[in-house]
Design a protein around this motif. Sequence first.
Motif, PDB file in Angstrom:
ATOM      1  N   ASP A 157       2.171  -0.340  -0.408  1.00  0.00           N
ATOM      2  CA  ASP A 157       2.219  -1.507   0.464  1.00  0.00           C
ATOM      3  C   ASP A 157       1.893  -2.797  -0.303  1.00  0.00           C
ATOM      4  O   ASP A 157       0.727  -3.145  -0.468  1.00  0.00           O
ATOM      5  CB  ASP A 157       1.222  -1.296   1.617  1.00  0.00           C
ATOM      6  CG  ASP A 157       1.341  -2.371   2.690  1.00  0.00           C
ATOM      7  OD1 ASP A 157       2.247  -3.218   2.599  1.00  0.00           O
ATOM      8  OD2 ASP A 157       0.508  -2.351   3.617  1.00  0.00           O
ATOM      9  N   VAL A 213       5.411   4.864   7.838  1.00  0.00           N
ATOM     10  CA  VAL A 213       4.270   4.919   6.904  1.00  0.00           C
ATOM     11  C   VAL A 213       4.542   4.059   5.673  1.00  0.00           C
ATOM     12  O   VAL A 213       5.509   4.299   4.955  1.00  0.00           O
ATOM     13  CB  VAL A 213       4.009   6.376   6.454  1.00  0.00           C
ATOM     14  CG1 VAL A 213       2.854   6.443   5.461  1.00  0.00           C
ATOM     15  CG2 VAL A 213       3.754   7.264   7.655  1.00  0.00           C
ATOM     16  N   SER A 249      -3.083   7.901  -0.385  1.00  0.00           N
ATOM     17  CA  SER A 249      -3.204   6.458  -0.637  1.00  0.00           C
ATOM     18  C   SER A 249      -2.005   5.891  -1.401  1.00  0.00           C
ATOM     19  O   SER A 249      -1.962   4.694  -1.684  1.00  0.00           O
ATOM     20  CB  SER A 249      -4.517   6.150  -1.369  1.00  0.00           C
ATOM     21  OG  SER A 249      -4.630   6.896  -2.555  1.00  0.00           O
ATOM     22  N   SER A 259       8.211   2.457   2.117  1.00  0.00           N
ATOM     23  CA  SER A 259       7.841   3.068   3.397  1.00  0.00           C
ATOM     24  C   SER A 259       8.639   4.340   3.631  1.00  0.00           C
ATOM     25  O   SER A 259       9.787   4.457   3.197  1.00  0.00           O
ATOM     26  CB  SER A 259       8.140   2.105   4.551  1.00  0.00           C
ATOM     27  OG  SER A 259       7.399   0.923   4.408  1.00  0.00           O
ATOM     28  N   ASP A 314      -6.074   2.280  -2.185  1.00  0.00           N
ATOM     29  CA  ASP A 314      -6.391   2.671  -0.821  1.00  0.00           C
ATOM     30  C   ASP A 314      -5.286   2.121   0.060  1.00  0.00           C
ATOM     31  O   ASP A 314      -4.922   0.951  -0.057  1.00  0.00           O
ATOM     32  CB  ASP A 314      -7.761   2.114  -0.404  1.00  0.00           C
ATOM     33  CG  ASP A 314      -8.195   2.659   0.955  1.00  0.00           C
ATOM     34  OD1 ASP A 314      -7.863   3.819   1.271  1.00  0.00           O
ATOM     35  OD2 ASP A 314      -8.866   1.914   1.701  1.00  0.00           O
ATOM     36  N   ARG A 315      -4.730   2.984   0.896  1.00  0.00           N
ATOM     37  CA  ARG A 315      -3.656   2.586   1.809  1.00  0.00           C
ATOM     38  C   ARG A 315      -2.535   1.820   1.099  1.00  0.00           C
ATOM     39  O   ARG A 315      -2.110   0.758   1.553  1.00  0.00           O
ATOM     40  CB  ARG A 315      -4.221   1.748   2.938  1.00  0.00           C
ATOM     41  CG  ARG A 315      -5.176   2.567   3.790  1.00  0.00           C
ATOM     42  CD  ARG A 315      -5.853   1.698   4.796  1.00  0.00           C
ATOM     43  NE  ARG A 315      -7.141   2.286   5.159  1.00  0.00           N
ATOM     44  CZ  ARG A 315      -7.879   1.887   6.170  1.00  0.00           C
ATOM     45  NH1 ARG A 315      -7.481   0.909   6.929  1.00  0.00           N
ATOM     46  NH2 ARG A 315      -9.019   2.455   6.419  1.00  0.00           N
ATOM     47  N   GLY A 316      -2.123   2.359  -0.038  1.00  0.00           N
ATOM     48  CA  GLY A 316      -0.920   1.858  -0.681  1.00  0.00           C
ATOM     49  C   GLY A 316      -1.053   0.675  -1.608  1.00  0.00           C
ATOM     50  O   GLY A 316      -0.054   0.123  -2.067  1.00  0.00           O
TER      51      GLY A 316
END
Length: 243
Positions: free
Chosen positions: A20, A16, A40, A12, A217-219
Motif C-alpha cells: 500500500d 486487500v 503485511s 491490491s 505493517d499493512r503493506g
Amino acid sequence: MKGLRVAGLTKSFGGVRAVDDASVTFQHGRINALIGPNGSGKTTFFNCVTGMVKPDAGIVTYHDRDITGRGAHKIAHEGIGRSFQLCRVFPRLTAVENLLAAVRPGSIVRALAPARLKSDVDRALELLTRVGIEHLADVEARDLSYGQQKLLELAGVLMADPETILLDEPAGGVNPALIERIGVLVRELNAEGRTFLIVEHNMDVVMSLSDHVVVFDRGRPIAEGPPDVVRADPLVLAAYLGG
Ligand SMILES: Nc1ncnc2c1ncn2[C@@H]1O[C@H](COP(=O)(O)OP(=O)(O)OP(=O)(O)O)[C@@H](O)[C@H]1O
Ligand SMILES: [Mg+2]
C-alpha cells in the motif's frame, strides 16, 4: 544510487491492499532484512520487485534503472535472483539436475540434454559443494530434508550469478544446524559483493545477520534502521502485538 528503490508501490488483491503506497530503499552491498507480521505484504513486495506480479501503481528502480512491470525473466537478467517462501525445487530431478534446470527455466528437456555443456555441470557441482550438499548431487530432491532442499534452491539461485539476492524466509522450517550454515553462506556471499534482501520471521537470524532492517505493517514500511534500533522501536512492537 546503487541499489533497489521503490516509490509508491501498490498492489491490491480484490479489496486487500497487500502493498500500500510503499516507498523504501535497499542499498547495494548490504545484508538488508524485511520483517513484519504475517500478511503485511512482504512476499507481495518481493513478487512485485521480481516481476512475478505486476504492481497497480508505483515505480521500481534498480541502480537507478526503471524496471517497473518488467517480466521475471528480464529482471533476473538485471542481476536480481530470488528464493521462494515455500521452497521450489523439482522433486523428481536430482540435486544436480535441479541446478541445470535452474539455468534454463522453461526448458527442462533442453537443460538435461546430453549435449549440455560440461561447464554447467561443473558449475552445478561447484555450487553444491559451496552449499555443503555435494554428497547429495545424485539424490532426487524429494529425498532431501527440507533444509537441504532450501540449500539446493539457494544453489539454484546462484547458478545465474545474481548480484542481488532476495530470500523469502530462508530459515523457515529449517533445523538449527542448517540455519547456521545458511547464515555463514549469506555472510560469505555478501563479503564477495552480493547484496541481500531477506524476509525472515526468525529474529535471531535477522538480528545477527542484517546491516539494515525495514519493518512492514499493512503493506508499507513503518520503521527502519540498524537491527538494535529497530528492535527497540515501540511502533514495531505495537505492529507485532497487533496494535
Ligand atoms: N495471490 C493473492 N490473492 C489474494 N490475496 C493475496 C494474494 N497474495 C497475497 N494476498 C494477500 O495480501 C496480503 C499480504 O500477503 P503477503 O503474502 O504478501 O504477506 P507476507 O508479509 O509475506 O506474510 P507472511 O509473513 O505470512 O508470509 C495478505 O492479506 C494476503 O492474504
Ligand atoms: Mg510471505
